[in-house]
Design a protein around this motif. Sequence first.
Motif, PDB file in Angstrom:
ATOM      1  N   UNK A 339      25.653 -30.298 -15.675  1.00  0.00           N
ATOM      2  CA  UNK A 339      24.504 -29.385 -15.799  1.00  0.00           C
ATOM      3  C   UNK A 339      24.852 -27.996 -15.267  1.00  0.00           C
ATOM      4  N   UNK A 340      25.445 -27.941 -14.075  1.00  0.00           N
ATOM      5  CA  UNK A 340      25.761 -26.632 -13.487  1.00  0.00           C
ATOM      6  C   UNK A 340      26.896 -25.962 -14.239  1.00  0.00           C
ATOM      7  N   UNK A 341      27.796 -26.762 -14.831  1.00  0.00           N
ATOM      8  CA  UNK A 341      28.867 -26.180 -15.637  1.00  0.00           C
ATOM      9  C   UNK A 341      28.307 -25.585 -16.924  1.00  0.00           C
ATOM     10  N   UNK A 342      27.288 -26.222 -17.486  1.00  0.00           N
ATOM     11  CA  UNK A 342      26.622 -25.651 -18.666  1.00  0.00           C
ATOM     12  C   UNK A 342      25.944 -24.327 -18.328  1.00  0.00           C
ATOM     13  N   UNK A 343      25.310 -24.270 -17.158  1.00  0.00           N
ATOM     14  CA  UNK A 343      24.703 -22.997 -16.726  1.00  0.00           C
ATOM     15  C   UNK A 343      25.762 -21.913 -16.542  1.00  0.00           C
ATOM     16  N   UNK A 344      26.882 -22.294 -15.954  1.00  0.00           N
ATOM     17  CA  UNK A 344      27.972 -21.331 -15.776  1.00  0.00           C
ATOM     18  C   UNK A 344      28.525 -20.861 -17.122  1.00  0.00           C
ATOM     19  N   UNK A 345      28.584 -21.751 -18.089  1.00  0.00           N
ATOM     20  CA  UNK A 345      29.045 -21.357 -19.423  1.00  0.00           C
ATOM     21  C   UNK A 345      28.072 -20.371 -20.074  1.00  0.00           C
ATOM     22  N   UNK A 346      26.771 -20.573 -19.855  1.00  0.00           N
ATOM     23  CA  UNK A 346      25.792 -19.610 -20.369  1.00  0.00           C
ATOM     24  C   UNK A 346      26.025 -18.229 -19.769  1.00  0.00           C
ATOM     25  N   UNK A 347      26.210 -18.186 -18.462  1.00  0.00           N
ATOM     26  CA  UNK A 347      26.425 -16.894 -17.812  1.00  0.00           C
ATOM     27  C   UNK A 347      27.751 -16.273 -18.243  1.00  0.00           C
ATOM     28  N   UNK A 348      28.764 -17.107 -18.450  1.00  0.00           N
ATOM     29  CA  UNK A 348      30.052 -16.582 -18.921  1.00  0.00           C
ATOM     30  C   UNK A 348      29.923 -16.007 -20.321  1.00  0.00           C
ATOM     31  N   UNK A 349      29.173 -16.696 -21.197  1.00  0.00           N
ATOM     32  CA  UNK A 349      28.948 -16.172 -22.552  1.00  0.00           C
ATOM     33  C   UNK A 349      28.173 -14.864 -22.511  1.00  0.00           C
ATOM     34  N   UNK A 350      27.177 -14.797 -21.615  1.00  0.00           N
ATOM     35  CA  UNK A 350      26.415 -13.547 -21.484  1.00  0.00           C
ATOM     36  C   UNK A 350      27.294 -12.422 -20.960  1.00  0.00           C
ATOM     37  N   UNK A 351      28.170 -12.741 -20.019  1.00  0.00           N
ATOM     38  CA  UNK A 351      29.093 -11.723 -19.503  1.00  0.00           C
ATOM     39  C   UNK A 351      30.044 -11.241 -20.592  1.00  0.00           C
ATOM     40  N   UNK A 352      30.538 -12.167 -21.413  1.00  0.00           N
ATOM     41  CA  UNK A 352      31.416 -11.766 -22.511  1.00  0.00           C
ATOM     42  C   UNK A 352      30.670 -10.923 -23.534  1.00  0.00           C
ATOM     43  N   UNK A 353      29.392 -11.252 -23.783  1.00  0.00           N
ATOM     44  CA  UNK A 353      28.599 -10.444 -24.714  1.00  0.00           C
ATOM     45  C   UNK A 353      28.392  -9.039 -24.172  1.00  0.00           C
ATOM     46  N   UNK A 354      28.173  -8.928 -22.864  1.00  0.00           N
ATOM     47  CA  UNK A 354      28.032  -7.596 -22.264  1.00  0.00           C
ATOM     48  C   UNK A 354      29.342  -6.824 -22.366  1.00  0.00           C
ATOM     49  N   UNK A 355      30.456  -7.499 -22.131  1.00  0.00           N
ATOM     50  CA  UNK A 355      31.751  -6.830 -22.257  1.00  0.00           C
ATOM     51  C   UNK A 355      32.019  -6.406 -23.701  1.00  0.00           C
ATOM     52  N   UNK A 356      31.646  -7.244 -24.667  1.00  0.00           N
ATOM     53  CA  UNK A 356      31.798  -6.860 -26.076  1.00  0.00           C
ATOM     54  C   UNK A 356      30.913  -5.664 -26.418  1.00  0.00           C
ATOM     55  N   UNK A 357      29.702  -5.656 -25.863  1.00  0.00           N
ATOM     56  CA  UNK A 357      28.812  -4.503 -26.096  1.00  0.00           C
ATOM     57  C   UNK A 357      29.394  -3.244 -25.476  1.00  0.00           C
ATOM     58  N   UNK A 358      29.960  -3.358 -24.294  1.00  0.00           N
ATOM     59  CA  UNK A 358      30.595  -2.187 -23.676  1.00  0.00           C
ATOM     60  C   UNK A 358      31.779  -1.695 -24.510  1.00  0.00           C
ATOM     61  N   UNK A 359      32.563  -2.620 -25.025  1.00  0.00           N
ATOM     62  CA  UNK A 359      33.687  -2.215 -25.878  1.00  0.00           C
ATOM     63  C   UNK A 359      33.188  -1.530 -27.147  1.00  0.00           C
ATOM     64  N   UNK A 360      32.110  -2.064 -27.744  1.00  0.00           N
ATOM     65  CA  UNK A 360      31.555  -1.439 -28.951  1.00  0.00           C
ATOM     66  C   UNK A 360      31.022  -0.045 -28.651  1.00  0.00           C
ATOM     67  N   UNK A 361      30.362   0.103 -27.495  1.00  0.00           N
ATOM     68  CA  UNK A 361      29.841   1.433 -27.125  1.00  0.00           C
ATOM     69  C   UNK A 361      30.989   2.403 -26.869  1.00  0.00           C
ATOM     70  N   UNK A 362      32.044   1.918 -26.228  1.00  0.00           N
ATOM     71  CA  UNK A 362      33.200   2.781 -26.001  1.00  0.00           C
ATOM     72  C   UNK A 362      33.861   3.194 -27.314  1.00  0.00           C
TER      73      UNK A 362
END
Length: 447
Positions: A339-362
């Motif tokens: 369960x906690x690993x699934x939560x961590x995967x959600x946060x990791x996916x959200x972090x990667x999405x934020x990084x992809x958005x930052x790359x797109x903005x750059x």
Amino acid sequence: MENIKEPLLRGKPASAMNLKEMSHRPASFGRLPFQGMDVSGLKKRGQSIRSWIRVDASGDSGVIEVDKFTMMRRCDLPARDLRLLDPLFVYPSTILGREKAIVVNLEQIRCIITADEVLLLNSLDSYVMQYVVELQRRLKMAGATDSWPSDDSVVSRRRGSRSFDSMSLSPDYLPFEFRALEIALEAACTFLDSQAAELEIEAYPLLDELTSKISTLNLERVRRLKSRLVALTRRVQKVRDEIEQLMDDDGDMAEMYLTEKKRRMDMRFYGEQSLIGYKSNDGVQSLSAPVSPASSPPDSRKLEKNLSSRSRHESVRSSESAAGSIEELEMLLEAYFVVIDSTLNKLTSLKEYIEDTEDFINIQLDNVRNQLIQFELLLTTGTFVVAIFGVVAGVFGMNFPITLYDDANAFGWVLGVTGVSGAIIFCSFLWFFKHKRLMPLEACSFS
């Protein structure tokens, strides 16, 4: 010599006198000092009394008020373990297995779990109250007192029968401490998962808005969102690492089986009591006198042999039960690890999405920057062409008499030749830029 020592020996100050002696000594005006003050009721320094919520194995709860040292003696815990439960300090999530208790510090859930009770600091936090209510509901629903024999029945069975093997455990039995630990893990995982879900609901629309409209306000909101994400990821990672560390260490998991340790201690205690009682009732010689094996009664020797063989069988059976309890606890921890690993995967996916958005903005900002550079290059080339007209005007503006001034069409010819020359130079620059791929003409769209 006595005259020299006498002035150096000062009298005892009044502040160092015994308060009890001063309280019984009458004052000059007839009133006792500290009259009306309860000196014996004053608290000692560092012994602050705190309110605790106690939930027993039957699901009944109550509020008790004890100080720190009483709680340390009650649960056999060091002071550093109780500091983990102090709400004034911020400690990372921790699960510690001790001799008689399990110290749990998981987000808002900070409690001490023993073999027959759970102790929590009395708090008005909603998650703490939900934990208490859920623990009471599950204990009453499961009927923990029915699935595990009570202490009185165990004592009577041990006293009335000489066979300890008559007590069998159900394979689906889960000890009290594991039930309490399971609810604490569930509460912590649910709390962290709900925060991750709220963060996802807030993050994805904000990031989509940022990709469509880059503004200072949206960038500031994303910055705050990323700070919250990093803090939440660190907390989830700490809970996951703590569960994983427990799963990797069989010794720590065996240390957390409090019910089995308490049962072994009770069996050892009642076995010794029965042996002492038999000797005191049937023995002829005095306990203080040395007893040889040849002179001891045969029934006593048989009882000792039976108890020793039973203790050996009990130790083997307790080791097998401990191995089974480790498997039960490992399965329990593994479920919440998923369960906690699934939560961590959600946060990791959200972090990667934020990084992809930052790359797109750059990338977008780099594209705009390149377009500005191209436009600046065009303006520089146009300025150079216009400067040619200034050079021609400066040449013809000198006060030197020439025959070209007398021609009526001279102005038109000079203007036309200069314009054509400037256009040729400008086109030559554009061809050079395209040839060198400094400015692709098809990308010069300034929308």
